[in-house]
Write a protein that holds these residues in place. Structure first.
Motif, PDB file in Angstrom:
ATOM      1  N   GLY A 209       0.824  -1.204   0.000  1.00 26.09           N
ATOM      2  CA  GLY A 209       0.000   0.000   0.000  1.00 26.09           C
ATOM      3  C   GLY A 209       0.853   1.247   0.000  1.00 26.09           C
ATOM      4  N   GLY A 211       1.984   2.782   2.306  1.00 26.66           N
ATOM      5  CA  GLY A 211       3.068   2.686   3.282  1.00 26.66           C
ATOM      6  C   GLY A 211       4.386   2.229   2.672  1.00 26.66           C
ATOM      7  N   SER A 235      -2.871  -1.648  -3.168  1.00 27.77           N
ATOM      8  CA  SER A 235      -4.091  -0.913  -2.843  1.00 27.77           C
ATOM      9  C   SER A 235      -4.383   0.076  -3.960  1.00 27.77           C
ATOM     10  N   GLN A 252     -12.738  -3.228  -3.395  1.00 19.11           N
ATOM     11  CA  GLN A 252     -14.094  -3.051  -3.896  1.00 19.11           C
ATOM     12  C   GLN A 252     -14.151  -2.737  -5.385  1.00 19.11           C
ATOM     13  N   GLY A 266       1.991  -2.199   4.570  1.00 19.34           N
ATOM     14  CA  GLY A 266       1.778  -0.750   4.441  1.00 19.34           C
ATOM     15  C   GLY A 266       0.404  -0.416   3.885  1.00 19.34           C
ATOM     16  N   ILE A 267      -0.574  -1.234   4.245  1.00 23.43           N
ATOM     17  CA  ILE A 267      -1.964  -1.023   3.808  1.00 23.43           C
ATOM     18  C   ILE A 267      -2.799  -0.778   5.066  1.00 23.43           C
ATOM     19  N   GLY A 269      -6.083  -0.812   5.517  1.00 20.51           N
ATOM     20  CA  GLY A 269      -7.235  -1.693   5.716  1.00 20.51           C
ATOM     21  C   GLY A 269      -8.559  -0.958   5.681  1.00 20.51           C
ATOM     22  N   HIS A 273     -10.868  -1.479   0.733  1.00 19.24           N
ATOM     23  CA  HIS A 273      -9.784  -2.423   0.430  1.00 19.24           C
ATOM     24  C   HIS A 273     -10.169  -3.814   0.933  1.00 19.24           C
ATOM     25  N   ALA A 306       7.980  -1.512   7.333  1.00 11.26           N
ATOM     26  CA  ALA A 306       8.074  -2.487   6.249  1.00 11.26           C
ATOM     27  C   ALA A 306       9.472  -2.519   5.627  1.00 11.26           C
TER      28      ALA A 306
ATOM     29  N   THR B  13     -19.703   3.674   0.417  1.00 11.18           N
ATOM     30  CA  THR B  13     -18.889   2.455   0.530  1.00 11.18           C
ATOM     31  C   THR B  13     -18.228   2.266   1.900  1.00 11.18           C
TER      32      THR B  13
HETATM   33  C1  FAD Z   1     -15.777   4.431  -3.869  1.00 14.71           C
HETATM   34  C2  FAD Z   1     -14.439   4.048  -3.347  1.00 14.71           C
HETATM   35  C3  FAD Z   1     -13.873   2.832  -3.752  1.00 14.71           C
HETATM   36  C4  FAD Z   1     -12.606   2.450  -3.296  1.00 14.71           C
HETATM   37  N1  FAD Z   1     -12.105   1.251  -3.721  1.00 14.71           N
HETATM   38  C5  FAD Z   1     -10.902   0.847  -3.245  1.00 14.71           C
HETATM   39  C6  FAD Z   1     -10.359  -0.411  -3.641  1.00 14.71           C
HETATM   40  O1  FAD Z   1     -10.938  -1.142  -4.441  1.00 14.71           O
HETATM   41  N2  FAD Z   1      -9.165  -0.780  -3.124  1.00 14.71           N
HETATM   42  C7  FAD Z   1      -8.459   0.007  -2.260  1.00 14.71           C
HETATM   43  O2  FAD Z   1      -7.370  -0.419  -1.823  1.00 14.71           O
HETATM   44  N3  FAD Z   1      -8.941   1.193  -1.888  1.00 14.71           N
HETATM   45  C8  FAD Z   1     -10.134   1.645  -2.371  1.00 14.71           C
HETATM   46  N4  FAD Z   1     -10.599   2.870  -1.997  1.00 14.71           N
HETATM   47  C9  FAD Z   1      -9.712   3.750  -1.209  1.00 14.71           C
HETATM   48  C10 FAD Z   1      -9.702   3.430   0.275  1.00 14.71           C
HETATM   49  O3  FAD Z   1     -10.725   4.179   0.889  1.00 14.71           O
HETATM   50  C11 FAD Z   1      -8.366   3.831   0.915  1.00 14.71           C
HETATM   51  O4  FAD Z   1      -8.104   5.173   0.658  1.00 14.71           O
HETATM   52  C12 FAD Z   1      -7.171   3.014   0.414  1.00 14.71           C
HETATM   53  O5  FAD Z   1      -7.442   1.623   0.473  1.00 14.71           O
HETATM   54  C13 FAD Z   1      -5.949   3.317   1.238  1.00 14.71           C
HETATM   55  O6  FAD Z   1      -4.820   2.711   0.667  1.00 14.71           O
HETATM   56  P1  FAD Z   1      -3.557   2.357   1.534  1.00 14.71           P
HETATM   57  O7  FAD Z   1      -3.958   1.452   2.627  1.00 14.71           O
HETATM   58  O8  FAD Z   1      -2.498   1.884   0.607  1.00 14.71           O
HETATM   59  O9  FAD Z   1      -3.075   3.796   2.042  1.00 14.71           O
HETATM   60  P2  FAD Z   1      -3.240   4.501   3.444  1.00 14.71           P
HETATM   61  O10 FAD Z   1      -4.621   4.471   3.927  1.00 14.71           O
HETATM   62  O11 FAD Z   1      -2.552   5.794   3.296  1.00 14.71           O
HETATM   63  O12 FAD Z   1      -2.418   3.575   4.409  1.00 14.71           O
HETATM   64  C14 FAD Z   1      -1.040   3.447   4.386  1.00 14.71           C
HETATM   65  C15 FAD Z   1      -0.671   2.586   5.578  1.00 14.71           C
HETATM   66  O13 FAD Z   1       0.714   2.359   5.581  1.00 14.71           O
HETATM   67  C16 FAD Z   1       1.206   2.433   6.896  1.00 14.71           C
HETATM   68  N5  FAD Z   1       2.625   2.746   6.799  1.00 14.71           N
HETATM   69  C17 FAD Z   1       3.207   3.938   6.531  1.00 14.71           C
HETATM   70  N6  FAD Z   1       4.528   3.808   6.507  1.00 14.71           N
HETATM   71  C18 FAD Z   1       4.820   2.514   6.743  1.00 14.71           C
HETATM   72  C19 FAD Z   1       6.010   1.758   6.828  1.00 14.71           C
HETATM   73  N7  FAD Z   1       7.186   2.314   6.650  1.00 14.71           N
HETATM   74  N8  FAD Z   1       5.911   0.459   7.115  1.00 14.71           N
HETATM   75  C20 FAD Z   1       4.718  -0.133   7.306  1.00 14.71           C
HETATM   76  N9  FAD Z   1       3.557   0.522   7.214  1.00 14.71           N
HETATM   77  C21 FAD Z   1       3.605   1.833   6.932  1.00 14.71           C
HETATM   78  C22 FAD Z   1       0.357   3.475   7.564  1.00 14.71           C
HETATM   79  O14 FAD Z   1       0.324   3.257   8.951  1.00 14.71           O
HETATM   80  C23 FAD Z   1      -1.011   3.245   6.909  1.00 14.71           C
HETATM   81  O15 FAD Z   1      -1.796   2.338   7.672  1.00 14.71           O
HETATM   82  C24 FAD Z   1     -11.867   3.285  -2.433  1.00 14.71           C
HETATM   83  C25 FAD Z   1     -12.427   4.488  -2.012  1.00 14.71           C
HETATM   84  C26 FAD Z   1     -13.690   4.873  -2.456  1.00 14.71           C
HETATM   85  C27 FAD Z   1     -14.258   6.168  -1.980  1.00 14.71           C
END
Ligand code: FAD
Lengths: 323, 249
Positions: A209, A211, A235, A252, A266-267, A269, A273, A306, B13
């Motif tokens: 993700g 992260g 992600s 989704q 680094g996702i 959740g 997702h 990570a 969602t």
């Molecule tokens: C209609 C709609 C549909 C969507 N559909 C999807 C979908 O299909 N799939 C999807 O994934 N998202 C979807 N989203 C987006 C979703 O809401 C989130 O924004 C997205 O999943 C976040 O992605 P992420 O976890 O990579 O990033 P972030 O939420 O930014 O999370 C990053 C994570 O990494 C961690 N992190 C940071 N640095 C490090 C490190 N060095 N080591 C370990 N961990 C670290 C942080 O603590 C954080 O938890 C949708 C949103 C909407 C509104």
């Protein structure tokens, strides 16, 4: 009365998804006290067809023809409907992959048959016919009653265990006359992913993700995936940013997967997702934030960076493999 | 060329869904209703095409099967830029029922391209678009991730297991859309919101038809076991648990 399964082939070969379908169908047939027939459209050799027999099909209906080289929804659904009627099928089963999603609804109208899509378990009851299916993108499950005489089910990938039987299947070659004018889809170009484990087929998936911080940090993640024979995923923001290919986006609005093991690095959740990965048998979370919602979905977790943990995991897997 | 985008009205969602009446009905208290994500992307792409004179797209209409409570979602689609809307005034009881109603209005209004989302995020049925195509006897293409129109010629990319195909197709057809068709959903601007108020929403009554399926009840997913935390200094322990306890590697 019988249960009919349709499985596509990939360049003349079947894969795990086909065997899951046949295993599932033969269990449904048992519940209905009837037999299972599998339909294959296109050019598949007999020994490949016979493989389907091992998973509980009594009859393998083989319709050859070059017209089936390209998926045309009208042509394929006409052919499947035709065979369903000849076989007097009361339940028709397809995969819930892109092909199944394209064909099942057309078949539904042709056969006046209600659909339950993305089922992952055997029907709850046969009379009335009630199935258990995913609803609200995995946040709930619904008990859906299909009221029509014929029922169509699409099976979620990786959700049903394959069972091997004594093979006593016979191949029946059939011909269907189809109007070539029916084919409206003209495919000009095909791009296939080669040499990679397909995300939707994979038993193990390693996913990154935001992260992961930058597209340049993916090396150890990919190495871990390679060592585990896993597919890579990401992600949505990661694919939106162009760090990774769109094909890897899970959730989704991306791919919905159900591997045995999903490693989320680094996702955070987010609900959207998790909607795509919550059917995984095991989830591992690696995240710096101990309060990230991914830990609520995971069975195993490491709270930490990570960038430091990934290389250690790579070493640990290498060590495990060398034993 | 005229485009119709079929829209479903779904809970936002991030909604934590709950059920009432012996788990038979969704508890709608506090729910924010939105355009189904894939329908929103389809609408965005349809409007992008209309903005490009070379595409020959002259109008974008949205259609929805639902009761008056869905009006805000329809107005949102108009605010984003759709020219007009059709609402079939009925409870959307299942995919077949919805497709049947849509087919009826399409027969009397005539469109060249009809777009549906690959699924609706509430019932995850992936059925309406394909059923609609079959009812109309139109060709259909599913899992579309790109839609182009040049000189009346339609070019489509669809996702297949492990790859992509580019293809052409004559109109009219039903396109069943997944992500990729547009990058980000278009957002309504103030001007759009003002204009939406005066755009036409034509309401028609449903034709009589039986649904094929019904939901008897809902249940929540089984809660997962608590997460076992592993010492970040000792990731070997994780590999060993995955190998010997979970038996997944
Ligand atoms: C209609 C709609 C549909 C969507 N559909 C999807 C979908 O299909 N799939 C999807 O994934 N998202 C979807 N989203 C987006 C979703 O809401 C989130 O924004 C997205 O999943 C976040 O992605 P992420 O976890 O990579 O990033 P972030 O939420 O930014 O999370 C990053 C994570 O990494 C961690 N992190 C940071 N640095 C490090 C490190 N060095 N080591 C370990 N961990 C670290 C942080 O603590 C954080 O938890 C949708 C949103 C909407 C509104």
């Amino acid at each position: 009365m019988s249960v009919l399964v349709y499985t596509e082939n990939w360049d003349g070969e079947f894969k795990k998804l086909s065997f899951e379908l046949v295993s599932y169908a033969s269990k449904v047939a048992e519940m209905l006290n009837t037999t299972t027939a599998v339909l294959s459209l296109g050019n598949v050799e007999n020994d490949e067809l016979m493989k389907l027999g091992k998973y509980g099909a009594q009859k393998i209906i083989n319709v050859r023809g070059d017209v089936f080289a390209v998926l045309d929804n009208q042509l394929f659904s006409t052919a499947i409907a035709d065979i369903s009627q000849k076989e007097n099928a009361s339940v028709v089963i397809l995969s819930n992959n892109n092909t199944g999603k394209a064909l099942a609804p057309r078949l539904s109208v042709r056969l006046k048959a209600g659909i339950a899509s993305g089922v992952s378990r055997l029907p709850i009851s046969i009379d009335p016919f009630v199935v258990y299916k995913r609803a609200y993108s995995g946040n709930a499950y619904a008990h859906v009653r299909i009221k029509t005489d014929i029922k169509i089910l699409t099976l979620a990938q990786n959700s049903f265990e394959i069972t091997v039987h004594e093979c006593n299947a016979t191949i029946e070659n059939q011909e269907i006359t189809l109007d070539p004018l029916l084919v409206k889809t003209r495919v000009n170009d095909v791009q296939k992913q080669t040499g990679k484990v397909l995300l939707t087929d994979a038993d193990v998936v390693v996913s990154g993700g935001r992260g992961m911080k930058s597209p340049d940090n993916w090396g150890p993640l990919v190495e871990l995936a390679d060592l585990l024979g896993a597919a890579t995923a990401c992600s949505r923001p990661v694919s939106d940013e162009g760090w990774r290919e769109h094909e890897e986006h899970t959730g989704q609005t991306g791919k919905i997967i159900a591997p045995n093991l999903y490693i989320a690095i680094g996702i955070s959740g987010a609900t959207q997702h998790l909607a795509g990965v919550s059917a995984s048998k095991y989830i591992v979370a690696i995240n710096t934030d101990k309060d990230a919602p991914i830990f609520e979905a995971a069975q195993y977790g490491i709270v930490g960076d990570a960038m430091k943990i990934l290389p250690r995991l790579v070493e640990a897997v290498k060590e495990m493999k060398s034993k | 060329m005229k485009i119709l985008v079929c829209i479903s009205n779904v809970p936002d969602t991030t909604t934590k869904v709950r059920f009432v009446e012996n788990n038979k009905k969704l508890d709608t208290t506090g729910i924010q209703w939105v355009i189904n994500p894939w329908d929103e992307l389809s609408l965005t792409r349809a409007l992008e095409l209309k903005d490009d004179p070379a595409s020959g797209v002259t109008s974008v209409t949205v259609a929805h099967v639902g009761l008056a409570a869905a009006e805000p979602t329809i107005r949102k689609a108009l605010a984003i830029g759709a020219d007009d809307a059709l609402r079939i005034n009925a409870e959307p009881s299942d995919a077949f029922y919805v497709a049947f109603q849509l087919a009826e209005v399409i027969r009397t209004n005539s469109f060249d391209i009809i777009l549906c989302g690959i699924e609706s995020s509430d019932h995850n049925g992936s059925s309406t678009g394909g059923m609609l195509a079959e009812l109309l006897d139109y060709p259909s293409v599913s899992a579309i991730s790109s839609l182009q129109i040049r000189d009346g010629q339609v070019g489509i990319t669809r996702e297949i297991d492990g790859g992509k195909e580019t293809l052409t197709l004559p109109v009219p057809f039903v396109g069943i859309v997944q992500k990729g068709i547009a990058k980000e959903p278009r957002i309504a601007a103030m001007r759009g919101i003002m204009m939406a108020r005066s755009k036409p929403v034509k309401i028609t009554e449903p034709v009589s038809v039986e649904a094929f399926t019904e939901v008897l009840e809902y249940e929540m997913p089984e809660p997962r076991a608590a997460c076992k935390l592993i010492d970040p200094e000792d990731p070997k322990q994780l590999i060993s648990l995955l190998q010997n306890e979970a038996k997944v590697i």
